[in-house]
Design an enzyme around this catalytic site. Structure first.
Site, short mmCIF file in Angstrom:
data_model
loop_
_atom_site.label_atom_id
_atom_site.label_comp_id
_atom_site.label_asym_id
_atom_site.label_seq_id
_atom_site.Cartn_x
_atom_site.Cartn_y
_atom_site.Cartn_z
N ASP A 8 0.86 -1.19 0.00
CA ASP A 8 0.00 0.00 0.00
C ASP A 8 0.90 1.25 0.00
OD1 ASP A 8 -2.38 1.43 0.18
OD2 ASP A 8 -2.53 1.26 2.36
N HIS A 26 -9.55 5.17 -1.91
CA HIS A 26 -8.81 5.13 -0.63
C HIS A 26 -9.67 5.83 0.42
CE1 HIS A 26 -4.57 3.85 -1.61
NE2 HIS A 26 -5.20 3.76 -2.76
N GLY A 27 -9.31 5.61 1.68
CA GLY A 27 -10.04 6.30 2.75
C GLY A 27 -11.46 5.82 2.87
N GLY A 28 -11.67 4.50 2.79
CA GLY A 28 -13.02 3.93 2.82
C GLY A 28 -13.66 3.92 4.20
N ASN A 67 -10.38 0.72 -0.05
CA ASN A 67 -9.42 0.47 1.04
C ASN A 67 -10.00 0.80 2.41
OD1 ASN A 67 -7.78 0.13 -1.16
ND2 ASN A 67 -6.23 1.62 -0.53
N THR A 127 -8.69 2.11 8.97
CA THR A 127 -8.98 2.78 10.24
C THR A 127 -10.14 2.14 11.01
OG1 THR A 127 -8.13 4.82 9.28
CG2 THR A 127 -9.43 5.05 11.28
P1 13P Z 1 -8.94 4.47 5.94
O1 13P Z 1 -7.95 5.20 6.80
O2 13P Z 1 -10.15 5.29 5.64
O3 13P Z 1 -9.30 3.14 6.51
O4 13P Z 1 -8.25 4.22 4.52
C1 13P Z 1 -7.26 3.25 4.36
C2 13P Z 1 -6.56 3.40 3.08
O5 13P Z 1 -7.00 4.08 2.17
C3 13P Z 1 -5.28 2.68 2.93
O6 13P Z 1 -4.59 3.03 1.78
#
Ligand code: 13P
Length: 284
Positions: A82, A208-210, A230, A233
């Protein structure tokens, strides 16, 4: 089953309008929770490993854990670097057994990003390894990478299309308004950018940032052409909150299994709900 490249399932995801989850692996319990959820729902998935997580777990343990999960489950699982920061780190991962890599050249100039990504694609393709590229800057904090809102900039559709045409990546992460980490409010996702890019290229767009994105926005993103999402968090939060509650409840606990077991179970639930939302159940 051996680890597979993302091309085992991403073309199907794009054609049938579902998304495959990239769930980041931070330790053994994350890896076990993710594969357990996927086995229950018969879903393909991607283990995402950031450079920070790689340092924490060690490359040998990371590969061995992912290979064990693939063997035990029989599922199509990709082991994916990643946000790889260089050609060297991508090659190191491929040599160690990764089946997929992301090269994140988004902090370079557009032309330099194309040039560097092309090098990674050429080498990776020769070894049957899939590649994700990134365009635009995704905001938020992930490991040591921190991008404030001011410097997060959306991808330009015409650049994203040219980036794909020149590099031939297997999927393309574009900044569309999501961010790493949790959101203070709701993200402002630019579905029009996803749609415009997705219509023009044969590979899926990556979100990203799902974590923390409302379900309806996830569904709309998939309908617009997202085929990989992805999540890290939300699993981190579920894990840590469960451990904190277990320790607060009983200050005498000293056996890690007593708090790691419920933490792992909490992550299984997170991953199952994402797989259902992404529509990848029964697609293995
Ligand atoms: P989150 O922080 O929203 O879970 O995103 C993870 C991510 O995009 C890893 O590349």
């Amino acid at each position: 089953m051996a680890l597979v490249s993302m091309n085992e399932f991403l073309p199907k995801a794009k054609a049938n309008k579902f998304a495959v989850g990239q769930f980041n692996m931070n330790n053994l319990e994350f890896a076990q929770a993710i594969v357990e959820a996927a086995m229950e729902l018969k879903s393909p998935f991607i283990y995402g490993v950031s450079e920070g997580a790689l340092k924490y777990m060690g490359i040998e343990f990371t590969v061995a854990i992912a290979e064990a999960a693939a063997k035990k489950s029989g599922l199509p699982i990709a082991l994916h670097l990643d946000h790889g920061s260089s050609f060297e780190v991508a090659m190191k991962c491929i040599r160690a057994g990764f089946s997929s890599v992301m090269f994140d050249g988004s902090h370079y100039s557009f032309e330099e990003n194309i040039r560097l990504t092309k090098e990674v694609v050429k080498a990776a393709r020769a070894m049957g390894v899939s590649v994700e590229g990134e365009l635009g800057t995704i905001g938020g904090v992930e490991d040591d990478i921190s991008v404030d809102e001011e410097h997060a900039n959306l991808a330009k559709p015409e650049e994203a299309i040219r980036f794909y045409e020149e590099t031939g990546v297997d999927c393309l992460a574009i900044a569309v308004g999501t961010a790493h980490g949790m959101y203070a409010g709701e993200p402002n996702i630019h579905f029009d950018i996803i749609e415009q890019v997705s219509k023009a290229i044969p590979v899926p767009v990556v979100l990203h940032g799902g974590s923390g994105v409302p379900d309806e926005m996830i569904r709309k993103s998939i309908a617009a052409g997202v085929g990989k999402i992805n999540v890290n968090t939300e699993n981190q939060v579920a894990c840590t909150e469960t451990i904190r509650a277990a320790l607060n409840k009983d200050a005498k606990i000293y056996d890690p299994r007593k708090y790691l077991t419920p933490a792992r179970n909490a992550m299984v639930e997170v991953v199952k709900s994402k797989i259902q939302l992404f529509g990848s159940s029964n697609q293995a």
